[in-house]
Design a protein around this motif. Structure first.
Motif, PDB file in Angstrom:
ATOM      1  N   ALA A   1     -32.100 -34.421   9.638  1.00  0.00           N
ATOM      2  CA  ALA A   1     -33.529 -34.709   9.786  1.00  0.00           C
ATOM      3  C   ALA A   1     -33.777 -36.199   9.586  1.00  0.00           C
ATOM      4  N   LYS A   2     -34.535 -36.781  10.477  1.00  0.00           N
ATOM      5  CA  LYS A   2     -34.781 -38.224  10.425  1.00  0.00           C
ATOM      6  C   LYS A   2     -35.892 -38.604   9.462  1.00  0.00           C
ATOM      7  N   CYS A   3     -36.766 -37.649   9.158  1.00  0.00           N
ATOM      8  CA  CYS A   3     -37.897 -37.951   8.283  1.00  0.00           C
ATOM      9  C   CYS A   3     -38.305 -36.671   7.558  1.00  0.00           C
ATOM     10  N   PRO A   4     -39.087 -36.791   6.484  1.00  0.00           N
ATOM     11  CA  PRO A   4     -39.500 -35.599   5.738  1.00  0.00           C
ATOM     12  C   PRO A   4     -40.257 -34.585   6.580  1.00  0.00           C
ATOM     13  N   ASP A   5     -41.025 -35.052   7.560  1.00  0.00           N
ATOM     14  CA  ASP A   5     -41.805 -34.123   8.380  1.00  0.00           C
ATOM     15  C   ASP A   5     -40.913 -33.117   9.105  1.00  0.00           C
ATOM     16  N   GLU A   6     -39.754 -33.571   9.578  1.00  0.00           N
ATOM     17  CA  GLU A   6     -38.828 -32.652  10.246  1.00  0.00           C
ATOM     18  C   GLU A   6     -38.364 -31.561   9.288  1.00  0.00           C
ATOM     19  N   ALA A   7     -38.044 -31.957   8.060  1.00  0.00           N
ATOM     20  CA  ALA A   7     -37.596 -30.979   7.068  1.00  0.00           C
ATOM     21  C   ALA A   7     -38.727 -30.038   6.680  1.00  0.00           C
ATOM     22  N   ILE A   8     -39.930 -30.558   6.579  1.00  0.00           N
ATOM     23  CA  ILE A   8     -41.087 -29.721   6.232  1.00  0.00           C
ATOM     24  C   ILE A   8     -41.299 -28.637   7.278  1.00  0.00           C
ATOM     25  N   GLU A   9     -41.189 -28.986   8.550  1.00  0.00           N
ATOM     26  CA  GLU A   9     -41.393 -27.998   9.611  1.00  0.00           C
ATOM     27  C   GLU A   9     -40.306 -26.933   9.607  1.00  0.00           C
ATOM     28  N   LEU A  10     -39.087 -27.285   9.189  1.00  0.00           N
ATOM     29  CA  LEU A  10     -38.024 -26.287   9.089  1.00  0.00           C
ATOM     30  C   LEU A  10     -38.364 -25.227   8.047  1.00  0.00           C
ATOM     31  N   MET A  11     -39.140 -25.619   7.053  1.00  0.00           N
ATOM     32  CA  MET A  11     -39.510 -24.685   5.989  1.00  0.00           C
ATOM     33  C   MET A  11     -40.717 -23.822   6.349  1.00  0.00           C
ATOM     34  N   ARG A  12     -41.336 -24.097   7.459  1.00  0.00           N
ATOM     35  CA  ARG A  12     -42.569 -23.375   7.831  1.00  0.00           C
ATOM     36  C   ARG A  12     -42.340 -22.434   9.013  1.00  0.00           C
ATOM     37  N   MET A  13     -41.190 -21.787   9.038  1.00  0.00           N
ATOM     38  CA  MET A  13     -40.888 -20.850  10.112  1.00  0.00           C
ATOM     39  C   MET A  13     -41.970 -19.773  10.189  1.00  0.00           C
ATOM     40  N   PRO A  14     -42.520 -19.512  11.370  1.00  0.00           N
ATOM     41  CA  PRO A  14     -43.599 -18.521  11.478  1.00  0.00           C
ATOM     42  C   PRO A  14     -43.093 -17.103  11.223  1.00  0.00           C
ATOM     43  N   LEU A  15     -43.940 -16.296  10.613  1.00  0.00           N
ATOM     44  CA  LEU A  15     -43.643 -14.889  10.393  1.00  0.00           C
ATOM     45  C   LEU A  15     -44.360 -14.067  11.459  1.00  0.00           C
ATOM     46  N   THR A  16     -43.659 -13.114  12.018  1.00  0.00           N
ATOM     47  CA  THR A  16     -44.231 -12.287  13.083  1.00  0.00           C
ATOM     48  C   THR A  16     -44.218 -10.825  12.653  1.00  0.00           C
ATOM     49  N   GLY A  17     -44.822  -9.994  13.482  1.00  0.00           N
ATOM     50  CA  GLY A  17     -44.795  -8.554  13.219  1.00  0.00           C
ATOM     51  C   GLY A  17     -45.542  -8.181  11.948  1.00  0.00           C
ATOM     52  N   TYR A  18     -44.942  -7.338  11.143  1.00  0.00           N
ATOM     53  CA  TYR A  18     -45.571  -6.771   9.952  1.00  0.00           C
ATOM     54  C   TYR A  18     -46.114  -7.851   9.014  1.00  0.00           C
ATOM     55  N   TRP A  19     -45.356  -8.943   8.842  1.00  0.00           N
ATOM     56  CA  TRP A  19     -45.711  -9.952   7.837  1.00  0.00           C
ATOM     57  C   TRP A  19     -46.611 -11.058   8.376  1.00  0.00           C
ATOM     58  N   SER A  20     -47.035 -10.949   9.624  1.00  0.00           N
ATOM     59  CA  SER A  20     -47.916 -11.983  10.168  1.00  0.00           C
ATOM     60  C   SER A  20     -49.307 -11.917   9.547  1.00  0.00           C
ATOM     61  N   ASN A  21     -49.701 -10.745   9.040  1.00  0.00           N
ATOM     62  CA  ASN A  21     -51.047 -10.604   8.476  1.00  0.00           C
ATOM     63  C   ASN A  21     -51.042  -9.800   7.169  1.00  0.00           C
ATOM     64  N   ARG A  22     -49.946  -9.901   6.404  1.00  0.00           N
ATOM     65  CA  ARG A  22     -49.859  -9.221   5.112  1.00  0.00           C
ATOM     66  C   ARG A  22     -49.222 -10.137   4.070  1.00  0.00           C
ATOM     67  N   PHE A  23     -49.628  -9.937   2.808  1.00  0.00           N
ATOM     68  CA  PHE A  23     -49.006 -10.645   1.688  1.00  0.00           C
ATOM     69  C   PHE A  23     -48.121  -9.715   0.873  1.00  0.00           C
ATOM     70  N   SER A  24     -48.271  -8.407   1.084  1.00  0.00           N
ATOM     71  CA  SER A  24     -47.455  -7.422   0.384  1.00  0.00           C
ATOM     72  C   SER A  24     -47.450  -6.145   1.218  1.00  0.00           C
ATOM     73  N   PHE A  25     -46.720  -5.124   0.778  1.00  0.00           N
ATOM     74  CA  PHE A  25     -46.733  -3.850   1.470  1.00  0.00           C
ATOM     75  C   PHE A  25     -48.137  -3.256   1.413  1.00  0.00           C
ATOM     76  N   GLY A  26     -48.568  -2.660   2.501  1.00  0.00           N
ATOM     77  CA  GLY A  26     -49.879  -2.024   2.495  1.00  0.00           C
ATOM     78  C   GLY A  26     -50.701  -2.380   3.713  1.00  0.00           C
ATOM     79  N   ALA A  27     -52.007  -2.292   3.560  1.00  0.00           N
ATOM     80  CA  ALA A  27     -52.934  -2.486   4.683  1.00  0.00           C
ATOM     81  C   ALA A  27     -52.888  -3.920   5.191  1.00  0.00           C
ATOM     82  N   ALA A  28     -53.051  -4.051   6.509  1.00  0.00           N
ATOM     83  CA  ALA A  28     -53.030  -5.372   7.141  1.00  0.00           C
ATOM     84  C   ALA A  28     -54.389  -6.028   7.037  1.00  0.00           C
TER      85      ALA A  28
END
Length: 436
Positions: free
Chosen positions: A305-332
């Protein structure tokens, strides 16, 4: 008390008028010696002048002179080399095994010095007792201490990473996987996250890297967050919930746990109460699973990574499916959420990417990589937490992550451990009082 006596002796904080033996001979310290924290006399190889004679040997300290006999030093050959006995209370003469009397000195410290010491050390883990006097310390001294603390913390993290690397015989990816898992716990759940990762080696997960469901099942199962009951032989038994996603994870985990002879972490100690929903461990584990699924080759990507921003984006991988709109098991929820805020991802870069760069640089003699890691710290914004706020109120503001990391190190390793004598701020305040 003895610790305070060691401190006063080591830094020569006694006034000349107090440097006298109990029989009236003047004492001067040529060399206080080397402080010994193991068995044996408290200071090795000291050089002192007593009256007209110069002595080279060891110095021992006790609160009461009679402690010399109570600790059986009078029969221990390791103490035959003691040339001065420093005490707070002169209640007994002491001698070597051959009967020679050892010179003795009473260490006198002012009542104000004792009061200041008790005030600093006694409350340093609760509040910041030195805060009112911090503004009077020269900015250059503070800056030097901040710099030392930031390097101390960064190298301590790198050393922890290298310890994992040696445990895993040079496997950088496995090492980073455990380091990342711990960091995703964000202090509150760092220990349970690390224990979960340690119980689930990366090579197990790679056997199923093409199945996110399998990886999630293994992680949630090992974390003890799936509704499974143990059979008498310890194997997991499904407990249906009616939630298709959870039930699929349970079935998958029961199968894989049997296949790999896995047992969930015992009493993982997850903390769930009084925290923001985005900090619950379910979503953090889901993010770790998403990063491992497919191809966990993050080491090279972080190092390049050439700069911190590149590393920051690597840590922000999007979540899809079940976890796209939940913080725990249960209702969406009715809306989707970002995987992680930029501020949280920045903390991950500080705790994962930068220690990796330093450790890798140390192992491969790459000073440029190590230097780049510290440059990142000076460009990243400071963390926002109670520790940084406390020091800011006392006059030490954090303008970057380099400084905020130093303040966290100061609080965790000095204030909370009552190590004011080892802190340069505490040392300056106490030394000034001792000489008044």
């Amino acid at each position: 008390m003895e610790r305070l006596m060691h401190y006063v002796w080591q830094y020569r904080l006694l006034t000349p008028a107090d440097m006298v033996t109990v029989d009236g001979r003047r004492i001067s310290i040529i060399d206080p010696g080397r402080h010994n924290t193991d068995a044996g006399p408290d200071f090795f190889n000291a050089k002192i002048k007593i009256g007209e004679r110069t002595w080279a040997g060891d110095v021992e300290m006790h609160v009461r002179a009679s402690d010399w006999h109570r600790h059986h030093h009078d029969s221990d050959p390791a103490y035959d080399s003691v040339v001065l006995h420093v005490v707070d209370c002169d209640d007994a003469p002491i001698s070597r095994r051959n009967g020679e009397i050892i010179p003795q000195m009473v260490m006198r410290c002012s009542p104000e010095f004792h009061r200041r010491y008790d005030m600093l050390v006694g409350r340093s883990d609760i509040d910041l007792p030195c805060a009112p006097e911090i503004p009077a310390i020269h900015p250059l001294h503070l800056r030097d201490w901040i710099t030392a603390l930031s390097y101390e913390r960064a190298y301590a993290k790198a050393d922890r990473l290298i310890a994992h690397l040696e445990r895993y015989t040079g496997d950088w990816e496995q090492t980073l996987y455990v380091t990342l898992a711990r960091a995703l716990g964000f202090s509150i759940n760092s220990e349970p996250m690390e224990r979960m990762a340690l119980s689930l080696p990366l090579h197990f997960l790679r056997k199923h890297s093409d199945s996110l469901t399998a990886i999630e099942a293994l992680m949630f199962g090992q974390a003890g967050l799936l509704p499974c009951s143990p059979d008498p032989d310890g194997t997991a038994r499904p407990q249906p919930t009616g939630d298709p996603y959870i039930d699929s994870l349970v079935r998958e985990y029961v199968f894989l746990a049997h296949k790999f002879s896995l047992r969930p972490v015992t009493s993982p100690g997850w903390k769930m109460g009084r925290m923001r929903p985005q900090n619950l461990p379910y979503r953090r584990i889901a993010l770790l699973a998403a990063m491992v699924a497919g191809d966990f080759r993050i080491v090279r990507r972080l190092l390049s990574a050439k700069c911190p921003d590149e590393a920051i984006e690597l840590m922000r991988m999007p979540l899809t499916g079940y976890w796209s709109n939940r913080f725990s098991f249960g209702a969406a929820s009715e809306r989707s959420f970002e995987t992680m805020s930029r501020a949280s991802a920045t903390v991950l870069v500080i705790n994962v990417a930068i220690p990796l760069m330093i450790a890798y640089g140390m192992r491969h003699g790459d000073d440029a990589l190590t230097g780049r890691a510290f440059e990142w710290l000076t460009t990243l914004p400071p963390e926002s937490n109670s520790i940084v706020s406390t020091f800011s109120a006392a006059g030490i503001s954090a303008r970057d992550a380099f400084t905020s990391q130093a303040l966290i190190q100061l609080r965790r390793e000095y204030c909370e451990k009552h190590a004011c004598l080892l802190c340069r701020i505490g040392h300056r305040l106490l030394a000034a009082r001792a000489k008044r």
